[in-house]
Design a protein around this motif. Structure first.
Motif: not given
Length: 169
Positions: A131-134, A77-82, A67-72
């Protein structure tokens, strides 16, 4: 190539006997376990799976889901990152725990229930594992100071006079 929806249930033994390849997509919102780690459930997971049997005649599934550009959530900063998530699969289909223990270590065991493979559950588990650890923004700016600089009080050094006493001796 990945424009058709994958069926929910498949018979993997028949697909393995026929050495079939399946490509398609799965709606992200149907992967409830994976979505619990995300900030948005919008998107589609592209899946390509090759069903076959290995040299010992065990049914196996090799392939990948992406999947591309999934929002985690960014861990800074706890903002969304794709981010892009790609999960490679090398699964051995087993019917019981005894078969799972005998499975070579290169295969991840998948316990088959009711002779049907739940594709959503398989893809859900594989995506969670990748899912990446960090996850964080590369240019993330997070405030590292607490309080205002003006409120910080300068305290006197308790050892200030000690150096002068030591020099007299």
């Amino acid at each position: 190539m990945f424009d058709t929806e994958l069926p929910r249930f498949l018979d993997p033994r028949k697909l393995c006997d026929g050495q079939q390849t399946i490509t398609g997509k799965v709606e992200l919102s149907t992967l409830t376990g994976f979505c619990s780690y995300l900030q948005s459930d919008q998107g589609q997971v592209s899946v390509e799976l090759h069903f076959s049997r290995d040299n010992a005649h065990r049914p196996i599934i090799k392939g990948h889901a992406a999947i591309k550009n999934v929002q985690i959530s960014c861990q800074r900063c706890l903002d969304a990152i794709g981010i892009d998530i790609i999960g490679d699969m090398n699964v051995g289909i087993v019917l019981n725990e005894e078969q799972a223990e005998k499975l070579p270590h290169e295969y991840d065991p998948w316990l088959l229930e009711d002779k049907k493979l739940d594709m959503r559950e398989l893809i859900d588990h594989e995506m969670i594992l990748n899912i990446p650890i960090v996850a964080y923004h590369s240019d993330c700016a997070v405030a590292t100071e607490y309080g205002d600089k003006e409120t910080a009080q300068e305290k006197p050094n308790p050892f200030e006079g000690l150096q002068a006493l030591l020099q007299k001796d």
